[in-house]
Design a protein around this motif. Structure first.
Motif, PDB file in Angstrom:
ATOM      1  N   SER A  48      -2.929  12.014   4.251  1.00 58.59           N
ATOM      2  CA  SER A  48      -4.149  11.230   3.998  1.00 58.59           C
ATOM      3  C   SER A  48      -3.872   9.961   3.207  1.00 58.59           C
ATOM      4  CB  SER A  48      -5.184  12.087   3.268  1.00 58.59           C
ATOM      5  OG  SER A  48      -4.699  12.429   1.982  1.00 58.59           O
ATOM      6  N   PHE A  49      -2.675   9.857   2.558  1.00 65.64           N
ATOM      7  CA  PHE A  49      -2.437   8.647   1.768  1.00 65.64           C
ATOM      8  C   PHE A  49      -1.113   7.929   2.054  1.00 65.64           C
ATOM      9  CE2 PHE A  49      -1.250  12.180  -1.187  1.00 65.64           C
ATOM     10  CZ  PHE A  49       0.089  11.876  -1.397  1.00 65.64           C
ATOM     11  N   VAL A  50      -0.176   8.544   2.792  1.00 70.55           N
ATOM     12  CA  VAL A  50       1.086   7.826   3.053  1.00 70.55           C
ATOM     13  C   VAL A  50       0.832   6.641   3.987  1.00 70.55           C
ATOM     14  CG1 VAL A  50       2.651   9.759   2.643  1.00 70.55           C
ATOM     15  CG2 VAL A  50       1.764   9.389   4.942  1.00 70.55           C
ATOM     16  N   THR A  51       1.663   5.607   3.854  1.00 76.53           N
ATOM     17  CA  THR A  51       1.476   4.354   4.598  1.00 76.53           C
ATOM     18  C   THR A  51       2.550   4.150   5.657  1.00 76.53           C
ATOM     19  OG1 THR A  51       0.481   3.372   2.650  1.00 76.53           O
ATOM     20  CG2 THR A  51       1.283   1.845   4.310  1.00 76.53           C
ATOM     21  N   THR A  52       3.811   4.480   5.333  1.00 73.02           N
ATOM     22  CA  THR A  52       4.908   4.152   6.253  1.00 73.02           C
ATOM     23  C   THR A  52       4.972   5.131   7.427  1.00 73.02           C
ATOM     24  OG1 THR A  52       6.463   5.464   4.970  1.00 73.02           O
ATOM     25  CG2 THR A  52       6.339   3.130   4.448  1.00 73.02           C
ATOM     26  N   ALA A  53       5.398   4.590   8.564  1.00 71.56           N
ATOM     27  CA  ALA A  53       5.543   5.402   9.768  1.00 71.56           C
ATOM     28  C   ALA A  53       6.596   6.488   9.558  1.00 71.56           C
ATOM     29  CB  ALA A  53       5.935   4.509  10.938  1.00 71.56           C
ATOM     30  N   ARG A  54       7.673   6.146   8.827  1.00 71.57           N
ATOM     31  CA  ARG A  54       8.769   7.097   8.608  1.00 71.57           C
ATOM     32  C   ARG A  54       8.266   8.346   7.872  1.00 71.57           C
ATOM     33  NH1 ARG A  54      14.637   6.273   7.811  1.00 71.57           N
ATOM     34  NH2 ARG A  54      15.441   8.136   6.805  1.00 71.57           N
ATOM     35  N   GLY A 114       0.808  -1.223   0.000  1.00 74.36           N
ATOM     36  CA  GLY A 114       0.000   0.000   0.000  1.00 74.36           C
ATOM     37  C   GLY A 114       0.837   1.268   0.000  1.00 74.36           C
ATOM     38  N   SER A 115       2.181   1.137  -0.063  1.00 74.71           N
ATOM     39  CA  SER A 115       3.057   2.316  -0.070  1.00 74.71           C
ATOM     40  C   SER A 115       2.865   3.134  -1.339  1.00 74.71           C
ATOM     41  CB  SER A 115       4.520   1.899   0.044  1.00 74.71           C
ATOM     42  OG  SER A 115       4.779   1.335   1.290  1.00 74.71           O
ATOM     43  N   THR A 116       3.166   4.418  -1.245  1.00 75.44           N
ATOM     44  CA  THR A 116       3.037   5.357  -2.357  1.00 75.44           C
ATOM     45  C   THR A 116       4.430   5.912  -2.696  1.00 75.44           C
ATOM     46  OG1 THR A 116       2.754   7.236  -0.872  1.00 75.44           O
ATOM     47  CG2 THR A 116       0.750   6.045  -1.508  1.00 75.44           C
TER      48      THR A 116
END
Length: 705
Positions: free
Chosen positions: A462-468, A406-408
């Motif tokens: 609203s769309f990023v997936t990673t915690a970093r 799901g990463s962008t």
């Protein structure tokens, strides 16, 4: 029950005699320190550290970790100091014991905050020495094994924390043996009835399927031997929690899930793995799209194996994992295998690689911890990071990057480097321009386009997936707001001081110090930031600074309006009630926590406060104002085919952006159209309105106030 002699016998297999003697000495030290203390179950307390050390011995951990396990509660529960431990067993052991001790509960407002703070401390301790978390995981495992003596609610709370934090950490570090047991025990404590029913059902199915499993196992083993491959075929047990999760998420019955036969093949070399894959594919037909190669591209936790699914007898699915014995040890022990191979004095890059990956992960956690506002925000980021289902993408140079599913492209940019993420403006996926919010797929090549002066967009959250990525964006925006509010605060205070013919630079430092103490701030920038955010009133601060300054005479309050450029950022916003644009007469409302909100000076919302210098500030537009500003227009039109499209085209041709359009039908012939249009200033707006009036079907155009 295990004794110290049992533990030492186990250690003879991989530790030298002098190190085993040190472990034995640590046990007697711990026994003396915990003398008289009992566990909830009534057993002598020393049975707990001994059990923790035994768990670590099964992982073949080094003698320092074993000593730390035996002593992990002495600093916290007895009168013994860290210095005393260092004198007896060395500095490295004392640091390990101290690291584990720091992870104990402290008082907080809520259990969630306590859990978050404990996890934050764990990351700091892990950064110093990764063995701290391995000892902590073993400690948690023994506590889970002995939950029976606790109250039902306490059992569930500890089990839930184990499932949320400790089991995922064990998974992330690749220590599969600990993860599976932690998950199993947590599932049993949270849902005892479901666990028991599922366990009995699995036992029954296992008995019914014994013959079929044996037949498949023998056939695979024979085919390997025919092809001259040294390999061992084993049946593979499914974890009860993973069975339960599959049934729940995939909405499948127990019989559907258990209709899969699982096997593992252990080989001698990597080359044999691929040859064994060919053998099993020749024996049973493979299911298309179900092959995964984690040997060439290992998982983030160092796990390596070939996964394939086959059509067995009567079309029943057979899942096969193929790996070397070394990979099997890595899959079970993960980062702990680093010490296993170190103790054997053999050069095993596979274990070193896993340890390096774990260190890299902890380093990333440490960066997030430093950027996070508080412990709860930090744990929110980390929980995302602990449950990755990886995809693998390529950089333009051909390097492989592992990312959560799901990463962008924005996540990818921040994974490469924080500065690249901050300066990211566009991307190419497989050499084609793509939106920054696109979901990446395994095998794609991603190129990030950056621009000097670019900065993160709040909408990215609203769309990023990673915690970093999430943590870096929030950190940048906080810093940006701090800088902008400080600059605005300086301008507001200068304007307030100008009414008394004084400048901020003219005031001596001794005059500022008492004011900073009175306002309970540590520095002038902090005070200016508070003024910029509307938490302190510039006029009040100016009066307080000049209470006893000779020659500070007040001039006209309207003198020297503050200039608005349109580029002030987050601390200057434009009111949606009256939609001011350059050319309008304007007034600023100082809003607590938000800075200045710009209104038109005729706005009815300012009627009660326009003369209050604490609430309002006089503003004027700069000669060269930058940006587009929204206005609302109301049009009365006659119905005509394509009229809305013509209006939209005309607005675009006039270099204005059409943001929103709504239609309200008045009758069969007439409609009212409301447009939200972005323009540069009043002159630009006038040109747009003039053009709209030239359309024959438009009878009236007005700007909404």
């Amino acid at each position: 029950m295990n004794t110290i002699d049992d533990l030492c016998d186990r250690l003879k297999g991989y530790l030298p005699a002098e190190e085993i003697q040190q472990v034995r000495r640590a046990y007697f030290y711990a026994e003396q320190a915990h003398d008289g203390q009992k566990r909830s179950s009534g057993e002598h307390y020393v049975t707990h550290p001994l059990a923790v050390a035994t768990i670590l011995a099964n992982l073949h951990m080094d003698h320092q970790a074993l000593i730390a396990a035996l002593l992990h509660d002495v600093i916290e529960d007895t009168g013994i100091s860290k210095e005393a431990v260092a004198r007896q067993f060395g500095e490295a052991v004392a640091e390990l014991v101290d690291g584990v001790s720091k992870l104990t509960q402290i008082k907080f407002e809520s259990k969630a905050e306590a859990q978050a703070e404990n996890f934050r401390k764990m990351v700091l301790a892990m950064a110093e020495d990764i063995r701290v978390i391995i000892v902590k995981l073993a400690d948690r495992l023994h506590n889970m094994r002995t939950l029976g003596a606790l109250r039902r609610d306490k059992k569930r709370r500890i089990a839930r924390e184990t499932l949320d934090i400790y089991a995922p950490i064990a998974n992330r570090l690749g220590i599969n043996t600990l993860r599976l047991e932690l998950e199993d025990l947590s599932f049993q404590a949270i849902y005892p009835m479901r666990y028991e029913r599922l366990r009995k059902a699995v036992q029954q199915v296992r008995g019914n399927r014994k013959e079929v499993i044996k037949k498949i196992q023998q056939r695979l083993q024979e085919r390997l031997e025919q092809d001259g491959l040294k390999g061992r075929v084993m049946g593979r047990e499914k974890n009860l929690l993973s069975l339960y999760r599959k049934m729940k998420h995939q909405k499948k019955s127990f019989s559907d899930i258990m209709d899969v036969y699982a096997f593992r093949i252990l080989t001698e070399t990597v080359d044999d793995c691929y040859r064994a894959l060919g053998t099993v594919h020749n024996t049973y037909k493979p299911v298309p799209g179900r092959f995964k190669d984690y040997v060439a591209i290992p998982k983030a936790n160092g796990y390596q194996s070939l996964h394939t699914t086959l059509f067995g007898l009567s079309g029943m699915p057979i899942e096969v994992q193929i790996r070397t014995r070394e990979m099997e040890a890595m899959a079970n022990n993960g980062v702990a295998a680093h010490w296993l191979y170190k103790a054997g004095q053999t050069d095993r890059p596979i274990a070193e690689g896993s340890h390096a990956r774990a260190r890299q992960w902890v380093k990333g956690l440490l960066e997030m911890q430093q950027r996070a506002g508080d412990s709860l925000e930090f744990i929110e980021h980390v929980k995302v990071d602990l449950f990755p289902d990886e995809i693998y993408v390529f950089t333009p140079r051909g390097d492989i990057m592992e990312m959560p599913k799901g990463s962008t492209p924005v996540d990818f940019a921040y994974t490469v480097h924080t500065d690249i993420g901050n300066a990211c403006v566009a991307c190419r996926i497989d050499r084609k321009l793509a939106p920054l919010s696109a979901k990446l797929q395994s095998g794609q090549t991603v190129e990030i386009i950056t621009a000097p002066g670019a900065r993160p967009n709040l909408a990215w959250l609203s769309f990023v997936t990673t915690a970093r990525a999430r943590s870096a964006i929030r950190h940048y925006i906080k810093q940006q707001q701090k800088t902008e509010s400080e600059a605005l605060g300086r301008r507001l205070l200068d304007k307030a001081l100008a009414q008394f013919d004084v400048r901020l630079e003219q005031l001596p430092e001794e005059r500022l110090k008492p004011l900073l103490q009175e306002m309970e701030v540590t520095s002038l920038p902090e005070l200016l930031e508070a003024i910029g955010l509307g938490k302190r009133m510039a006029y009040v601060v100016a009066r307080r600074l000049l209470d006893d300054v000779e020659g500070a005479s007040q001039t006209s309050q309207d003198e020297g309006s503050m200039i608005i450029h349109g580029t002030e950022g987050m601390v200057v916003s434009f009111a949606r009630c009256c939609r001011p644009i350059p050319g309008d007469s304007i007034l600023g409302h100082i809003s607590f926590g938000s800075g200045i909100v710009v209104h038109r000076d005729t706005c009815r919302n300012l009627a009660d406060i326009r003369d209050n210098p604490d609430k309002c500030v006089s503003l004027r537009w700069a000669d060269q104002t930058v940006g587009d500003f929204g206005v609302n227009l109301k049009l009365e039109i006659e119905h005509q085919r394509g009229i809305i499209a013509r209006i939209a085209t005309l607005v675009t041709e006039m270099d204005a952006n059409l943001e929103r359009i709504s239609v309200d039908e008045r009758d069969a012939r007439l409609s009212t159209l409301t447009l939200e249009v972005q323009v540069q200033n009043r002159v630009h707006l006038a040109r747009v309105m003039k053009k709209l009036r030239l359309i024959p079907e438009v009878s009236r155009v007005v700007r909404l106030r």
